[in-house]
Design a protein around this motif. Structure first.
Motif, PDB file in Angstrom:
ATOM      1  N   VAL A   1       3.702   9.952   0.455  1.00 40.81           N
ATOM      2  CA  VAL A   1       4.052  11.178  -0.265  1.00 40.81           C
ATOM      3  C   VAL A   1       2.888  12.155  -0.129  1.00 40.81           C
ATOM      4  N   ALA A   2       3.172  13.427  -0.344  1.00 41.30           N
ATOM      5  CA  ALA A   2       2.122  14.442  -0.262  1.00 41.30           C
ATOM      6  C   ALA A   2       2.267  15.403  -1.435  1.00 41.30           C
ATOM      7  N   ILE A   3       1.131  15.802  -1.985  1.00 43.15           N
ATOM      8  CA  ILE A   3       1.090  16.785  -3.065  1.00 43.15           C
ATOM      9  C   ILE A   3       0.286  17.979  -2.565  1.00 43.15           C
ATOM     10  N   CYS A   4       0.868  19.157  -2.630  1.00 39.17           N
ATOM     11  CA  CYS A   4       0.198  20.381  -2.201  1.00 39.17           C
ATOM     12  C   CYS A   4      -0.349  21.107  -3.429  1.00 39.17           C
ATOM     13  N   LEU A   5      -1.647  21.378  -3.422  1.00 37.09           N
ATOM     14  CA  LEU A   5      -2.280  22.176  -4.462  1.00 37.09           C
ATOM     15  C   LEU A   5      -2.554  23.560  -3.886  1.00 37.09           C
ATOM     16  N   THR A   6      -2.064  24.599  -4.541  1.00 42.03           N
ATOM     17  CA  THR A   6      -2.237  25.953  -4.030  1.00 42.03           C
ATOM     18  C   THR A   6      -2.651  26.895  -5.146  1.00 42.03           C
TER      19      THR A   6
ATOM     20  N   LEU B   1       8.447   8.916  -5.751  1.00 44.98           N
ATOM     21  CA  LEU B   1       8.725   7.564  -5.269  1.00 44.98           C
ATOM     22  C   LEU B   1       9.973   6.984  -5.922  1.00 44.98           C
ATOM     23  N   THR B   2      10.181   7.293  -7.208  1.00 43.02           N
ATOM     24  CA  THR B   2      11.372   6.809  -7.901  1.00 43.02           C
ATOM     25  C   THR B   2      12.630   7.451  -7.330  1.00 43.02           C
TER      26      THR B   2
ATOM     27  N   GLU C   1       0.837  -1.194   0.000  1.00 45.77           N
ATOM     28  CA  GLU C   1       0.000   0.000   0.000  1.00 45.77           C
ATOM     29  C   GLU C   1       0.875   1.248   0.000  1.00 45.77           C
ATOM     30  N   VAL C   2       0.493   2.219  -0.832  1.00 41.06           N
ATOM     31  CA  VAL C   2       1.157   3.523  -0.856  1.00 41.06           C
ATOM     32  C   VAL C   2       0.079   4.571  -0.619  1.00 41.06           C
ATOM     33  N   VAL C   3       0.283   5.395   0.397  1.00 43.31           N
ATOM     34  CA  VAL C   3      -0.689   6.423   0.764  1.00 43.31           C
ATOM     35  C   VAL C   3      -0.228   7.771   0.213  1.00 43.31           C
ATOM     36  N   VAL C   4      -1.096   8.370  -0.584  1.00 41.71           N
ATOM     37  CA  VAL C   4      -0.809   9.674  -1.185  1.00 41.71           C
ATOM     38  C   VAL C   4      -1.750  10.699  -0.577  1.00 41.71           C
ATOM     39  N   GLY C   5      -1.192  11.781  -0.056  1.00 38.44           N
ATOM     40  CA  GLY C   5      -2.007  12.844   0.518  1.00 38.44           C
ATOM     41  C   GLY C   5      -2.088  14.037  -0.415  1.00 38.44           C
ATOM     42  N   LEU C   6      -3.305  14.561  -0.601  1.00 36.14           N
ATOM     43  CA  LEU C   6      -3.518  15.785  -1.376  1.00 36.14           C
ATOM     44  C   LEU C   6      -3.889  16.898  -0.398  1.00 36.14           C
ATOM     45  N   VAL C   7      -3.061  17.922  -0.324  1.00 37.42           N
ATOM     46  CA  VAL C   7      -3.300  19.033   0.600  1.00 37.42           C
ATOM     47  C   VAL C   7      -3.673  20.266  -0.210  1.00 37.42           C
ATOM     48  N   ALA C   8      -4.845  20.823   0.066  1.00 39.88           N
ATOM     49  CA  ALA C   8      -5.312  22.038  -0.614  1.00 39.88           C
ATOM     50  C   ALA C   8      -5.094  23.230   0.299  1.00 39.88           C
ATOM     51  N   THR C   9      -4.314  24.185  -0.158  1.00 40.36           N
ATOM     52  CA  THR C   9      -4.061  25.375   0.635  1.00 40.36           C
ATOM     53  C   THR C   9      -4.054  26.601  -0.256  1.00 40.36           C
ATOM     54  N   PRO C  10      -4.931  27.560  -0.020  1.00 42.79           N
ATOM     55  CA  PRO C  10      -5.974  27.608   1.007  1.00 42.79           C
ATOM     56  C   PRO C  10      -7.165  26.728   0.617  1.00 42.79           C
ATOM     57  N   PRO C  11      -8.017  26.367   1.575  1.00 41.00           N
ATOM     58  CA  PRO C  11      -9.154  25.466   1.280  1.00 41.00           C
ATOM     59  C   PRO C  11     -10.315  26.193   0.612  1.00 41.00           C
TER      60      PRO C  11
ATOM     61  N   TRP D   1      -3.195   1.708  -4.056  1.00 40.40           N
ATOM     62  CA  TRP D   1      -3.093   3.150  -3.857  1.00 40.40           C
ATOM     63  C   TRP D   1      -4.216   3.641  -2.954  1.00 40.40           C
ATOM     64  N   THR D   2      -3.852   4.411  -1.944  1.00 40.37           N
ATOM     65  CA  THR D   2      -4.815   5.042  -1.055  1.00 40.37           C
ATOM     66  C   THR D   2      -4.598   6.545  -1.103  1.00 40.37           C
ATOM     67  N   VAL D   3      -5.650   7.283  -1.386  1.00 44.23           N
ATOM     68  CA  VAL D   3      -5.542   8.739  -1.520  1.00 44.23           C
ATOM     69  C   VAL D   3      -6.295   9.405  -0.385  1.00 44.23           C
ATOM     70  N   ARG D   4      -5.596  10.280   0.329  1.00 45.74           N
ATOM     71  CA  ARG D   4      -6.193  11.042   1.427  1.00 45.74           C
ATOM     72  C   ARG D   4      -6.275  12.511   1.022  1.00 45.74           C
ATOM     73  N   GLU D   5      -7.384  13.128   1.402  1.00 45.87           N
ATOM     74  CA  GLU D   5      -7.588  14.544   1.094  1.00 45.87           C
ATOM     75  C   GLU D   5      -7.475  15.361   2.367  1.00 45.87           C
ATOM     76  N   GLY D   6      -6.764  16.472   2.296  1.00 51.36           N
ATOM     77  CA  GLY D   6      -6.590  17.309   3.480  1.00 51.36           C
ATOM     78  C   GLY D   6      -6.611  18.781   3.131  1.00 51.36           C
ATOM     79  N   TRP D   7      -6.763  19.601   4.155  1.00 50.60           N
ATOM     80  CA  TRP D   7      -6.732  21.049   3.998  1.00 50.60           C
ATOM     81  C   TRP D   7      -5.439  21.604   4.543  1.00 50.60           C
ATOM     82  N   GLY D   8      -4.987  22.669   3.907  1.00 51.27           N
ATOM     83  CA  GLY D   8      -3.873  23.424   4.458  1.00 51.27           C
ATOM     84  C   GLY D   8      -4.414  24.636   5.196  1.00 51.27           C
ATOM     85  N   GLU D   9      -3.554  25.622   5.380  1.00 54.88           N
ATOM     86  CA  GLU D   9      -3.948  26.827   6.096  1.00 54.88           C
ATOM     87  C   GLU D   9      -4.923  27.656   5.259  1.00 54.88           C
ATOM     88  N   VAL D  10      -5.883  28.298   5.945  1.00 55.63           N
ATOM     89  CA  VAL D  10      -6.794  29.204   5.261  1.00 55.63           C
ATOM     90  C   VAL D  10      -6.013  30.365   4.659  1.00 55.63           C
TER      91      VAL D  10
END
Length: 370
Positions: A84-89, A138-139, A11-21, A49-58
């Motif tokens: 791993v984590a990917i930040c979308l801003t 990951l590579t 299992e590989v867990v990928v986090g998507l962080v949206a900042t600001p939400p 693959w497991t994808v987690r969704e999260g919020w960053g700072e307002v």
């Protein structure tokens, strides 16, 4: 594949962080629903693959630039035990005065994507960029659970239109994906307007539009306006229209304090981009409002003013162009009147047009729910 076989896959867990939400959270929500399938298709089908969704700072840190975003995402990745984590801003970022589209750090196992730099089709571009960034992270981190990427980082430019070239320390796997100097800036500005959701600003100006329409309906009943429209040429009418729209945008910015001022947290270049994004968003919203007002004024003018009455006032035959000209000058003058009424708009609604302003995500579901 049986349930037991699925459980035995790594299992590989990928986090998507949206900042600001705000806008990034909407992109992240749609991407989260489909990212696991895209990772299986484009990276490695033998991984769970497991994808987690999260919020960053307002209000994300502005003074630290991309490094601050990457550090925050790395801390979030560690706290939530993601691989791993990917930040979308929606922050417009630059490197060497060139728009920065994305940046990855294998050391921190995180990457960042600047949505405005992707242009108008941000979800489509993010669908192409994020799986490649995950694969690259990951590579470069020598993760044995995933088949190494068989392509060079520069090949991302062929899959993501916004990316022009890749710079950085390849050996240290600290890579920056940058846009071109000219077209990248144009795409960045278009993306900022897209991220600022001009439709929200348009809805926020509803009271202004109603007030301007009332002013226009009253002005149509005076034959002085008819004579002015007939006397003025197209160039002068165009100038009056542009002055009216400019005055309205300026009034909205001043009356509602939408101007971003540089300070110790906001660098001058970022403040300039924020202000330009605000101006473009309000210009688009007011232009659409003007077109709606113009169309309504044409309709009301045709219903209220009989052709014979207009001919008697102008002392010549009239046609549809006369009604269009009358609606043109009336709409332009009513726009200035509507600007005065804009002070009655809901402060929160108008403030949302400022690029650097992000309301608290009260309308979004809490991360702890479900």
């Amino acid at each position: 594949m049986t349930h037991r076989e699925q459980q035995h896959r790594p299992e590989v867990v990928v986090g998507l962080v949206a900042t600001p939400p705000d806008h990034p959270a909407r992109v992240a929500a749609r991407l989260t629903a489909e990212l696991a399938g895209r990772l299986a298709e484009r990276v490695d089908a033998d991984v769970r693959w497991t994808v987690r969704e999260g919020w960053g700072e307002v209000a994300p840190r502005r003074d630290g630039g991309v490094e601050a975003l990457l550090d925050d995402a790395a801390q979030r990745r560690t706290d939530d035990q993601w691989d791993v984590a990917i930040c979308l801003t929606d922050l417009p970022l630059h490197t060497g005065r060139v728009p920065l589209v994305a940046q990855s750090s294998a050391r921190r196992r995180v990457a960042m994507v600047s949505l405005p730099a992707l242009g108008l089709q941000q979800l489509r571009a993010a669908r192409a960029a994020v799986p490649d960034l995950v694969s690259r992270l990951l590579t470069d981190a020598s993760d044995q659970r995933v088949t190494p990427a068989g392509w060079a980082p520069a090949e991302m430019a062929s899959r993501v239109t916004a990316i022009h070239t890749v710079v950085g320390e390849t050996d240290a796997a600290e890579l920056r994906y940058v846009a071109s100097r000219l077209s990248g800036r144009v795409r960045l500005l278009a993306g900022m307007v897209r991220a600022n959701r001009p439709g929200r600003a348009l809805l926020g100006l509803s009271k202004l539009l109603v007030g301007a329409f009332g002013t226009a309906a009253f002005a149509l009943t005076t034959n002085t306006i008819w004579q002015m429209g007939d006397a003025l040429g197209g160039i002068r009418l165009a100038v009056i229209m542009l002055l009216g729209l400019t005055a309205l945008v300026a009034w909205l910015i001043v009356a509602h304090d939408l101007w971003e001022k540089p300070d110790h947290e906001t660098p001058p270049e970022l403040a300039r981009l924020f202000n330009l994004g605000t101006i473009l968003t309000l210009t688009l919203a007011t232009a659409v409002s003007y077109l709606v007002l113009f169309a309504g004024t044409v309709l009301v003018g045709a219903l209220l003013i009989d052709t014979s009455v207009l001919e008697r006032t102008l002392q010549r035959p009239v046609d549809i162009t006369d009604y269009l000209t009358l609606a043109w000058i009336t709409s332009s003058l009513a726009t200035v009147g509507g600007a005065i009424g804009s002070g009655l708009e809901n402060e929160e609604t108008v403030r949302a047009a400022a690029y650097g302003y992000h309301p608290a995500p009260g309308g979004w579901r809490d991360e702890t729910d479900g």
